[in-house]
Enzyme design. Structure first.
Site, PDB file in Angstrom:
ATOM      1  N   LYS A 256       0.835  -1.221   0.000  1.00  0.00           N
ATOM      2  CA  LYS A 256       0.000   0.000   0.000  1.00  0.00           C
ATOM      3  C   LYS A 256       0.856   1.251   0.000  1.00  0.00           C
ATOM      4  O   LYS A 256       0.499   2.263  -0.574  1.00  0.00           O
ATOM      5  CB  LYS A 256      -0.863   0.024   1.269  1.00  0.00           C
ATOM      6  CG  LYS A 256      -1.960  -0.998   1.245  1.00  0.00           C
ATOM      7  CD  LYS A 256      -3.329  -0.341   1.285  1.00  0.00           C
ATOM      8  CE  LYS A 256      -4.331  -1.317   0.720  1.00  0.00           C
ATOM      9  NZ  LYS A 256      -5.559  -0.798   0.295  1.00  0.00           N
ATOM     10  N   ARG A 257       1.972   1.144   0.699  1.00  0.00           N
ATOM     11  CA  ARG A 257       2.792   2.341   0.830  1.00  0.00           C
ATOM     12  C   ARG A 257       3.380   2.784  -0.511  1.00  0.00           C
ATOM     13  O   ARG A 257       3.797   3.929  -0.675  1.00  0.00           O
ATOM     14  CB  ARG A 257       3.805   2.081   1.931  1.00  0.00           C
ATOM     15  CG  ARG A 257       5.241   2.122   1.715  1.00  0.00           C
ATOM     16  CD  ARG A 257       5.937   1.599   2.968  1.00  0.00           C
ATOM     17  NE  ARG A 257       6.428   0.257   2.702  1.00  0.00           N
ATOM     18  CZ  ARG A 257       7.545   0.002   2.039  1.00  0.00           C
ATOM     19  NH1 ARG A 257       8.292   0.994   1.623  1.00  0.00           N
ATOM     20  NH2 ARG A 257       7.933  -1.219   1.809  1.00  0.00           N
TER      21      ARG A 257
END
Ligand code: GLU
Length: 493
Positions: A256-257
């Protein structure tokens, strides 16, 4: 390649929504099927009782549908090789497990997890590795009977070939050799009767007549195990193509990052499915080094090939995806873009559920005016809010810079006076009004326009000034100028 019709499959474990990595795997399978006139099968690998739920499979189907990856066989599509949910195929796995037992290639293991753990630790301490020690392969008849009488639960283990090597003839990576001594007698049926992935996948790929297994490189180490199962059952081995991993720009595991969301989250943010498909296709595949944009899906289908898949990891770059989405947005006919953005606009409360013809016409014109500048449908909301909202807010920085000038009140007074009766209220008619003011006031065009822009839009960015005023309409334009005037007088801005 033999001349059987290509049959490929996408076999997700339904552990949640469709993410970037699995969507790319699905896409490559789909493209290969469509390119070769083959069959694209969707199989749900839901034997992991804890993690699988029906709704999580639904999430995956939804993502595939949004991307336009239609399946020829599978949930909702039927097909001659079903059922397509593994949990409905338990009988079949039982039958193949029985065959392996009969051939002496599978055996019951009664060791408890605690026993296994204790022995593994001891073996590790003695430097003997951590493979299963085959204790249950060598049980005496009496020992086995005792365990059976005790009703001890057991798993079924595959008896691996532990000499020589297993070679994966990979269509992308070439021959990949695995010394058999690294293979462990892996569990093929758990004590609750559920088959494990490496066993069920083989049974299904065989029964579903899969010709090519195209999947992520993270599965490469499973492939020698699966090949051994095919061999133990005298089944033909399909072709394999392991596609490179997708990493973040820092070359660590994609997460996600790095901006890698679930596919439907991209949908909600206003990415177009065709841009997403184009972008995903380039994660590990290229036609030639220069072409980035393809007609979706036709040209992509035509140009796709397994030969174009790289061995090297692909890098997920969310900025490039955004750029590509902008390209696709600009390619759309403005009316079509307006249609696609409509639900997003309605959700943001900028347009009503029922849009009158007049409003629709204005909305289309507004979309057309911002089309060149937006990269997502969500951005259309941000960039057009002031066209539709009754109330706007003013960016304090812009207010300070452009509205606190001493000539502004007189300028706005004059504009209100000239614009109120202007007929028709069009960009072409508005322009000469500004021309005259510039000429008579001695102010620069920018000094005239920027305060007006801030007053009517709340900020410093908009399409061309005259067009913006036309689209806002006479009433809104004059009313915003008046409101700003009053607020300035009262010291509220
Ligand atoms: N269920 C497996 C997964 O989601 C399938 C892997 C395969 O394609 O064999 O990773």
């Amino acid at each position: 390649m033999d001349d059987r019709r290509v049959r490929v499959r996408f076999a997700p474990s339904p552990t949640g929504a469709l993410h970037v990595g699995s969507a790319r795997t699905a896409l490559f399978n789909w493209l290969f099927a469509r390119h070769t006139g083959g069959v694209f099968v969707l199989r749900i690998e839901d034997t992991d009782a804890l993690r699988s739920t029906e709704s999580s499979a639904e999430g995956i189907l939804q993502g595939l549908r949004w991307l336009g990856l239609d399946w020829d066989e599978g949930p909702g599509a039927g097909g001659d090789y079903g059922p397509y949910y593994q949990r409905q195929r338990l009988e079949l796995y039982r039958e193949f497990a029985r065959r392996l037992e009969e051939r002496g290639r599978a055996y019951r293991c009664y060791c408890t997890p605690e026993e296994l753990d204790a022995r593994r630790q001891q073996m590790m301490a003695e430097g003997k590795g951590s493979k299963y020690d085959r204790r249950c392969l060598h049980l005496t008849g009496a020992e086995r009977r005792r365990f059976e009488d005790e009703g001890r639960p057991y798993v079924l283990r595959f008896l691996c070939q532990d000499e020589g090597e297993t070679v994966v003839h990979d269509l992308i990576r070439g021959d990949v050799r695995f010394p058999n001594q690294v293979l462990d007698d892996f569990v093929i049926v758990r004590s609750d009767g559920m088959p494990t992935y490496n066993f069920a996948a083989v049974v299904d790929d065989h029964l579903m007549a899969i010709t090519h297994v195209i999947r992520g490189e993270d599965h490469l180490s499973n492939t020698p195990k699966q090949i051994q199962v095919y061999q133990a059952l005298d089944l033909p081995v399909p072709q394999f193509a392991h596609i490179p991993m997708i990493l973040g720009p820092d070359r660590s595991k994609l997460s996600k990052r790095h901006g890698a969301k679930f596919i439907m989250e991209f949908a909600e943010e206003g990415y177009l499915p065709e841009a997403m498909v184009n972008y995903l296709a380039l994660l590990g595949w290229a036609y030639d080094d220069s072409q980035e944009i393809f007609e979706i899906p036709g040209e992509l289908i035509e140009k796709f090939s397994l030969e174009g898949i790289s061995k090297n990891p692909a890098i997920f770059d969310v900025q490039k995806l955004e750029w590509m989405n902008g390209v696709y947005i600009r390619k759309l006919d403005p009316a079509e873009l307006a249609r696609r953005a409509l639900p997003t606009m309605q959700k943001a409360g900028l347009l009503p559920q029922e849009v009158s013809d007049a409003l629709m016409e204005r909305y289309r014109a507004v979309v057309k005016a911002v089309q060149e500048r937006v990269k997502t449908l969500g951005e259309i909301v941000d960039r057009t809010r002031y066209f539709f909202a009754e109330e706007i807010t003013w960016d304090p920085k812009a207010v300070k810079k452009f509205l606190h000038r001493e000539y502004v009140p007189a300028l706005f007074e004059r504009l209100i006076m000239e614009l109120s009766p202007l007929e028709p209220f069009t960009a072409a008619a508005i322009e000469p009004v500004f021309d005259r003011i510039v000429e008579e006031s001695g102010l620069s065009r920018g000094d005239v326009m920027q305060p007006v822009r801030v007053a009517v839009t709340g900020g410093t960015v908009s399409p061309g000034m005259y067009e913006t005023l036309e689209l806002l309409g006479r009433a809104r334009t004059c009313q915003r100028l008046r409101t700003v005037l009053e607020r300035l007088r009262r010291g509220e801005l």
